[in-house]
Motif scaffolding. Structure first.
Motif, mmCIF file in Angstrom:
data_model
loop_
_atom_site.group_PDB
_atom_site.id
_atom_site.type_symbol
_atom_site.label_atom_id
_atom_site.label_comp_id
_atom_site.label_asym_id
_atom_site.label_seq_id
_atom_site.Cartn_x
_atom_site.Cartn_y
_atom_site.Cartn_z
ATOM 1 N N UNK A 11 43.571 19.521 27.221
ATOM 2 C CA UNK A 11 44.364 19.416 28.433
ATOM 3 C C UNK A 11 44.181 20.661 29.572
ATOM 4 N N UNK A 12 43.949 21.783 28.740
ATOM 5 C CA UNK A 12 43.811 23.135 29.347
ATOM 6 C C UNK A 12 42.459 23.216 29.891
ATOM 7 N N UNK A 13 41.526 22.642 29.350
ATOM 8 C CA UNK A 13 40.279 22.475 30.074
ATOM 9 C C UNK A 13 40.335 21.712 31.255
ATOM 10 N N UNK A 14 40.896 20.523 31.032
ATOM 11 C CA UNK A 14 41.179 19.587 32.296
ATOM 12 C C UNK A 14 42.049 20.156 33.336
ATOM 13 N N UNK A 15 42.809 21.094 33.173
ATOM 14 C CA UNK A 15 43.979 21.768 34.070
ATOM 15 C C UNK A 15 42.883 22.742 34.837
ATOM 16 N N UNK A 16 42.082 23.497 33.920
ATOM 17 C CA UNK A 16 41.209 24.709 34.575
ATOM 18 C C UNK A 16 40.323 23.956 35.613
ATOM 19 N N UNK A 17 39.743 22.788 35.163
ATOM 20 C CA UNK A 17 38.831 22.286 36.107
ATOM 21 C C UNK A 17 39.414 21.620 37.310
ATOM 22 N N UNK A 43 45.215 29.530 24.788
ATOM 23 C CA UNK A 43 46.680 30.421 24.267
ATOM 24 C C UNK A 43 47.376 29.059 24.126
ATOM 25 N N UNK A 44 47.829 27.948 25.288
ATOM 26 C CA UNK A 44 48.777 27.175 24.958
ATOM 27 C C UNK A 44 48.275 26.035 23.917
ATOM 28 N N UNK A 45 47.056 26.136 23.456
ATOM 29 C CA UNK A 45 46.547 24.877 22.525
ATOM 30 C C UNK A 45 47.030 24.928 21.127
ATOM 31 N N UNK A 46 47.461 26.289 20.736
ATOM 32 C CA UNK A 46 47.740 26.461 19.438
ATOM 33 C C UNK A 46 49.267 26.788 18.991
#
Ligand SMILES: Cc1ncc(COP(=O)(O)O)c(C=O)c1O
Length: 376
Positions: free
Chosen positions: A35-41, A266-269
């Motif tokens: 989700x963080x990867x998708x958000x960055x992109x 950061x938010x993933x763990x």
């Protein structure tokens, strides 16, 4: 499932996870990471993310990100090894430590990692000798105003020296390809990026006048997350201006990469700990957890982090101190948590603890770091 619903579900699974794996437990969520990867992109569609491995080199994290097609920013020979073992190809790596051991440069060269950053003539000479023909980006010093972790104190050439350094790289047989910078970690001051872009644009223009067309811009890391005292979504607020300025200043032929660490992991763990000791001092409850600042909570010291601690137990709360398990008084996690009364074995957990946490954990007092586990 949206993130809130996901959180509710994963929180429910904590007792089962703690029972199965024991605590302290460092839980890596594949869903939250992707989700963080998708958000960055989504927020910066023109920018290719090269994950900064130093934020969290856990093999689960690297594998998920390699499968998602990310590039990687590596800072040492072991980081190169870990990322290649996770399935990334060498063309997806940037060796973005401006101070490298000779052996590490040779290691990178042997493993076909061809793109590196530098910020001094001395480093250029090392790269030319140990990785002849490598592609290089000059890292410049840029404003780090308001960033939690200042990075321009130690790194970055004076912007006025950038073009002469790139020309020198060419004379040494290297391929000068671009400019890089870092605005400081947990950068909540979006203008830092915009000012850095202006500096880079001047360098790109000046280089062109000297017949040196640059093809790459590396905008570093620094993209902030929400866990520092406030709920403000800094990154979402600053991203439109970053995106717009990149489009305005750099033509579509310019390849733009970034080195996000914190914003992706950061938010993933989350960290699950248990109460292993109790006492009452000055009428205040103290709970000793099985992890502390020498372990996965090391970000309190090294990363200036303030984590939010939560428990599953309900009940009237009181002002509480949380401490780690080592014999050092420095190992006090927080002196002001509002928590219900806890028993031995009760879980205390922190979210958004993926970056600069387990990466800097030690085995002080013989206590092993939290066990990492990947959950869907
Ligand atoms: C060269 C470099 N790139 C990227 C990063 C990652 O920064 P962040 O975690 O703030 O995105 C760092 C952090 O220290 C760094 O030194």
């Amino acid at each position: 499932m949206n993130t809130t619903a996901y959180w509710r579900e994963i929180r429910k699974s904590f007792p089962k996870l703690a029972k199965k794996y024991g605590t302290p437990l460092f839980v890596v969520s594949k869903t939250l990471l992707l989700e963080q990867v998708a958000r960055f992109r989504r927020l910066l569609p023109r920018v290719e993310p090269f994950y900064a491995v130093k934020a969290n080199p856990n093999p689960h994290v690297l594998k998920v990100l390699a499968q998602a097609g990310l590039g990687f920013d590596v800072a040492s020979a072991p980081e190169i090894e870990w990322v290649l073992a996770a399935g990334a190809t060498p063309d997806k790596l940037v060796y973005a430590n401006t101070m490298k051991r000779n052996e590490s440069i040779e290691f990178a060269c042997r493993h076909k990692v061809n793109l590196m950053t530098f910020d001094s003539e001395y480093e250029l000479a090392k790269i030319a000798r140990h990785a002849p023909g490598a592609s290089v980006m000059v890292r410049i010093k840029v404003p780090n105003v308001g960033s939690i972790v200042e990075l321009s104190l130690k790194f970055g050439a004076d912007p006025a020296d950038a073009v002469p350094l790139l020309l020198k790289a060419g004379r040494l047989g290297l391929k000068p390809v671009g400019v890089s910078f870092h605005v400081g970690s947990q950068c909540t001051h979006g203008d830092n990026y915009l000012e850095a872009f202006e500096l880079c644009k001047i360098i790109v223009n000046e280089a062109l006048l000297k017949k040196l067309p640059l093809e790459m811009l590396d905008i570093g890391g620094g993209f902030p997350i929400r866990h520092f005292d406030t709920d403000e979504d800094w990154f979402a607020n600053m991203a439109p201006a970053i995106d717009m300025e990149l489009r305005r200043l750099f033509d579509p032929g310019m390849r733009i990469i970034a080195e996000p660490g914190r914003a992706l992991v950061g938010p993933a763990c989350m960290l699950l700990t248990s109460v292993v000791g109790k006492s009452i001092r000055n009428n205040k409850h103290w709970y000793f957890l099985d992890d502390g600042v020498y372990g996965a909570l090391s970000g309190i010291i090294f990363d200036h982090c303030k984590y939010q601690f939560e428990v599953l137990k309900k009940g009237p709360t009181q002002l509480t101190t949380l401490a780690g398990p080592t014999c050092d008084s420095l190992d006090i996690i927080s002196g002001a948590e509002e928590l219900p009364e806890l028993d031995f074995g009760d879980l205390v957990y922190a979210r958004s603890i993926g970056a600069y946490s387990l990466a800097s954990a030690t085995t002080f007092n013989g206590i092993p770091p939290a066990k990492p586990v990947l959950v869907p």
